[in-house]
Design a protein around this motif. Sequence first.
Motif, PDB file in Angstrom:
ATOM      1  N   ASP A 166       0.002 -62.785  26.905  1.00  0.00           N
ATOM      2  CA  ASP A 166      -1.177 -62.016  27.339  1.00  0.00           C
ATOM      3  C   ASP A 166      -2.428 -62.491  26.618  1.00  0.00           C
ATOM      4  O   ASP A 166      -3.067 -61.741  25.852  1.00  0.00           O
ATOM      5  CB  ASP A 166      -0.969 -60.519  27.112  1.00  0.00           C
ATOM      6  CG  ASP A 166       0.235 -59.985  27.871  1.00  0.00           C
ATOM      7  OD1 ASP A 166       0.484 -60.488  28.986  1.00  0.00           O
ATOM      8  OD2 ASP A 166       0.935 -59.108  27.341  1.00  0.00           O
ATOM      9  N   TYR A 167      -2.804 -63.740  26.862  1.00  0.00           N
ATOM     10  CA  TYR A 167      -4.001 -64.322  26.249  1.00  0.00           C
ATOM     11  C   TYR A 167      -5.229 -63.483  26.573  1.00  0.00           C
ATOM     12  O   TYR A 167      -5.449 -63.066  27.710  1.00  0.00           O
ATOM     13  CB  TYR A 167      -4.194 -65.753  26.742  1.00  0.00           C
ATOM     14  CG  TYR A 167      -5.534 -66.352  26.366  1.00  0.00           C
ATOM     15  CD1 TYR A 167      -5.730 -66.904  25.112  1.00  0.00           C
ATOM     16  CD2 TYR A 167      -6.598 -66.346  27.270  1.00  0.00           C
ATOM     17  CE1 TYR A 167      -6.950 -67.452  24.757  1.00  0.00           C
ATOM     18  CE2 TYR A 167      -7.815 -66.892  26.920  1.00  0.00           C
ATOM     19  CZ  TYR A 167      -7.994 -67.439  25.667  1.00  0.00           C
ATOM     20  OH  TYR A 167      -9.210 -67.975  25.321  1.00  0.00           O
ATOM     21  N   THR A 168      -6.049 -63.241  25.557  1.00  0.00           N
ATOM     22  CA  THR A 168      -7.290 -62.491  25.711  1.00  0.00           C
ATOM     23  C   THR A 168      -8.459 -63.370  25.297  1.00  0.00           C
ATOM     24  O   THR A 168      -8.401 -64.013  24.238  1.00  0.00           O
ATOM     25  CB  THR A 168      -7.279 -61.222  24.833  1.00  0.00           C
ATOM     26  OG1 THR A 168      -6.158 -60.420  25.191  1.00  0.00           O
ATOM     27  CG2 THR A 168      -8.556 -60.427  25.016  1.00  0.00           C
ATOM     28  N   ALA A 169      -9.493 -63.432  26.116  1.00  0.00           N
ATOM     29  CA  ALA A 169     -10.660 -64.246  25.795  1.00  0.00           C
ATOM     30  C   ALA A 169     -11.399 -63.680  24.598  1.00  0.00           C
ATOM     31  O   ALA A 169     -11.402 -62.465  24.360  1.00  0.00           O
ATOM     32  CB  ALA A 169     -11.593 -64.327  26.999  1.00  0.00           C
ATOM     33  N   PHE A 170     -12.057 -64.552  23.842  1.00  0.00           N
ATOM     34  CA  PHE A 170     -12.778 -64.134  22.634  1.00  0.00           C
ATOM     35  C   PHE A 170     -13.868 -63.130  22.967  1.00  0.00           C
ATOM     36  O   PHE A 170     -14.074 -62.159  22.242  1.00  0.00           O
ATOM     37  CB  PHE A 170     -13.383 -65.365  21.948  1.00  0.00           C
ATOM     38  CG  PHE A 170     -14.187 -65.036  20.727  1.00  0.00           C
ATOM     39  CD1 PHE A 170     -13.566 -64.817  19.508  1.00  0.00           C
ATOM     40  CD2 PHE A 170     -15.579 -64.931  20.792  1.00  0.00           C
ATOM     41  CE1 PHE A 170     -14.303 -64.509  18.375  1.00  0.00           C
ATOM     42  CE2 PHE A 170     -16.325 -64.627  19.666  1.00  0.00           C
ATOM     43  CZ  PHE A 170     -15.689 -64.417  18.450  1.00  0.00           C
ATOM     44  N   GLY A 171     -14.570 -63.353  24.075  1.00  0.00           N
ATOM     45  CA  GLY A 171     -15.661 -62.459  24.451  1.00  0.00           C
ATOM     46  C   GLY A 171     -15.198 -61.072  24.832  1.00  0.00           C
ATOM     47  O   GLY A 171     -15.964 -60.104  24.731  1.00  0.00           O
ATOM     48  N   ASP A 172     -13.958 -60.953  25.288  1.00  0.00           N
ATOM     49  CA  ASP A 172     -13.434 -59.637  25.682  1.00  0.00           C
ATOM     50  C   ASP A 172     -13.021 -58.788  24.484  1.00  0.00           C
ATOM     51  O   ASP A 172     -13.324 -57.595  24.420  1.00  0.00           O
ATOM     52  CB  ASP A 172     -12.243 -59.800  26.634  1.00  0.00           C
ATOM     53  CG  ASP A 172     -12.650 -60.457  27.943  1.00  0.00           C
ATOM     54  OD1 ASP A 172     -13.836 -60.368  28.297  1.00  0.00           O
ATOM     55  OD2 ASP A 172     -11.769 -61.063  28.596  1.00  0.00           O
ATOM     56  N   ASP A 173     -12.314 -59.417  23.549  1.00  0.00           N
ATOM     57  CA  ASP A 173     -11.840 -58.685  22.371  1.00  0.00           C
ATOM     58  C   ASP A 173     -11.462 -59.711  21.298  1.00  0.00           C
ATOM     59  O   ASP A 173     -10.364 -60.281  21.336  1.00  0.00           O
ATOM     60  CB  ASP A 173     -10.633 -57.817  22.726  1.00  0.00           C
ATOM     61  CG  ASP A 173     -10.230 -56.877  21.597  1.00  0.00           C
ATOM     62  OD1 ASP A 173     -10.504 -57.197  20.428  1.00  0.00           O
ATOM     63  OD2 ASP A 173      -9.652 -55.824  21.879  1.00  0.00           O
ATOM     64  N   PRO A 174     -12.365 -59.981  20.331  1.00  0.00           N
ATOM     65  CA  PRO A 174     -12.093 -61.011  19.310  1.00  0.00           C
ATOM     66  C   PRO A 174     -10.799 -60.793  18.535  1.00  0.00           C
ATOM     67  O   PRO A 174     -10.084 -61.749  18.217  1.00  0.00           O
ATOM     68  CB  PRO A 174     -13.319 -60.922  18.386  1.00  0.00           C
ATOM     69  CG  PRO A 174     -14.401 -60.379  19.250  1.00  0.00           C
ATOM     70  CD  PRO A 174     -13.714 -59.420  20.184  1.00  0.00           C
ATOM     71  N   GLN A 175     -10.488 -59.543  18.229  1.00  0.00           N
ATOM     72  CA  GLN A 175      -9.273 -59.272  17.455  1.00  0.00           C
ATOM     73  C   GLN A 175      -8.021 -59.582  18.264  1.00  0.00           C
ATOM     74  O   GLN A 175      -7.091 -60.232  17.763  1.00  0.00           O
ATOM     75  CB  GLN A 175      -9.253 -57.821  16.997  1.00  0.00           C
ATOM     76  CG  GLN A 175      -8.063 -57.500  16.086  1.00  0.00           C
ATOM     77  CD  GLN A 175      -8.101 -56.071  15.578  1.00  0.00           C
ATOM     78  OE1 GLN A 175      -8.968 -55.296  15.950  1.00  0.00           O
ATOM     79  NE2 GLN A 175      -7.142 -55.723  14.724  1.00  0.00           N
ATOM     80  N   ARG A 176      -7.982 -59.127  19.518  1.00  0.00           N
ATOM     81  CA  ARG A 176      -6.833 -59.429  20.378  1.00  0.00           C
ATOM     82  C   ARG A 176      -6.751 -60.921  20.665  1.00  0.00           C
ATOM     83  O   ARG A 176      -5.650 -61.474  20.802  1.00  0.00           O
ATOM     84  CB  ARG A 176      -6.942 -58.643  21.680  1.00  0.00           C
ATOM     85  CG  ARG A 176      -6.675 -57.152  21.540  1.00  0.00           C
ATOM     86  CD  ARG A 176      -6.656 -56.467  22.881  1.00  0.00           C
ATOM     87  NE  ARG A 176      -5.598 -57.005  23.739  1.00  0.00           N
ATOM     88  CZ  ARG A 176      -5.448 -56.678  25.018  1.00  0.00           C
ATOM     89  NH1 ARG A 176      -6.303 -55.834  25.598  1.00  0.00           N
ATOM     90  NH2 ARG A 176      -4.465 -57.193  25.728  1.00  0.00           N
ATOM     91  N   TRP A 177      -7.908 -61.576  20.768  1.00  0.00           N
ATOM     92  CA  TRP A 177      -7.933 -63.024  20.977  1.00  0.00           C
ATOM     93  C   TRP A 177      -7.240 -63.745  19.820  1.00  0.00           C
ATOM     94  O   TRP A 177      -6.405 -64.631  20.045  1.00  0.00           O
ATOM     95  CB  TRP A 177      -9.386 -63.476  21.103  1.00  0.00           C
ATOM     96  CG  TRP A 177      -9.604 -64.953  21.012  1.00  0.00           C
ATOM     97  CD1 TRP A 177      -9.403 -65.875  22.001  1.00  0.00           C
ATOM     98  CD2 TRP A 177     -10.066 -65.676  19.862  1.00  0.00           C
ATOM     99  NE1 TRP A 177      -9.712 -67.132  21.532  1.00  0.00           N
ATOM    100  CE2 TRP A 177     -10.118 -67.047  20.234  1.00  0.00           C
ATOM    101  CE3 TRP A 177     -10.435 -65.324  18.580  1.00  0.00           C
ATOM    102  CZ2 TRP A 177     -10.538 -68.031  19.354  1.00  0.00           C
ATOM    103  CZ3 TRP A 177     -10.853 -66.300  17.694  1.00  0.00           C
ATOM    104  CH2 TRP A 177     -10.898 -67.637  18.084  1.00  0.00           C
ATOM    105  N   ALA A 178      -7.586 -63.364  18.600  1.00  0.00           N
ATOM    106  CA  ALA A 178      -6.979 -63.996  17.422  1.00  0.00           C
ATOM    107  C   ALA A 178      -5.480 -63.716  17.369  1.00  0.00           C
ATOM    108  O   ALA A 178      -4.668 -64.611  17.065  1.00  0.00           O
ATOM    109  CB  ALA A 178      -7.661 -63.509  16.147  1.00  0.00           C
TER     110      ALA A 178
END
Length: 312
Positions: A166-178
């Motif tokens: 479930d990749y999350t883009a940095f712009g959407d949610d930096p913490q989930r992205w990391a």
Amino acid sequence: MAREILTRLLSSLLVLWLVSIIVFMLTALIPGDPALTILGENATPEQIAEINAQLGLDQPLVVRYFQWLAAVMSGDLGQSLFSSQTVAGAIASRITPTVELILFALVLSLLIGTAVGVISSIKPRSFLDRAIQTLSSVGIAVPNFWLGAMLIAIFSISLAWLPSGDYTAFGDDPQRWARSLTLPVIALAAGGIAEIARQSRASLIDVQEMEFVRTLKAKGLDPVTIKLRHVLRSAMIPVVTVAGLQVNRLFGLSVLIEAVFRIPGIGSLLVSSVFSRDIVMVQGTVLLITCVVIAVNLVVDLSYRWLNPKTV
């Protein structure tokens, strides 16, 4: 220097042209008929012939290649056979996760691999050195996709610390992205860390025995300064070569890692295009990867001039 760069650029363009021929010819040999895939199993021969004519697939292979090459040189990578999306648009929408994955894996490999190599070279054949060499051999031997599956089993399923996809883009949610990139980056970087650690250790040990190092020691320079400023720089030449090869390797392995962690990157686009027989998408994607690999190899070749102490 300018002449050397020009020569490298011309040779890179020649390699790119040869690769374009190979890519086009191999994709033309992908089993199956794209027209039949578009129309379905109940399509009539007349309908298949009509679609092939519309797509230009009824032309001789050589004619199709030069038509494709002319379009590519004008900046047009073509359009998907199965949607209205252009190849360039599809790549642009998928390239960010792949670049992030490969870039972080490469940086992690260089930082940790070089640090481990330096530590291992301090006392060659000591217990610590032998332990590091053993772990490096294991790291090289373990398949990255298997390691990815094990990381998911331990940290996602058993401990529930990190997501399994479930990749999350940095712009959407930096913490989930990391969090979404942590496990795939580790799985992708493991082999590179081991390879760079072994290469940097061997290179550092060789450089420490060179005449110019003994001369610097005789002049009374601080051992730490010698190691960090002179030995490490000279030892980086083969390490840079390995790093350049790692980029090629990471692009190939990212296809598997993206599949394991369900990352919507270039690798997953390439795999889905192959299975759907979208040859135009496959050609554009592989050509892009080839351009990146050639550019990285060019940078690696030119970096020798700065790293080689004989040219300084």
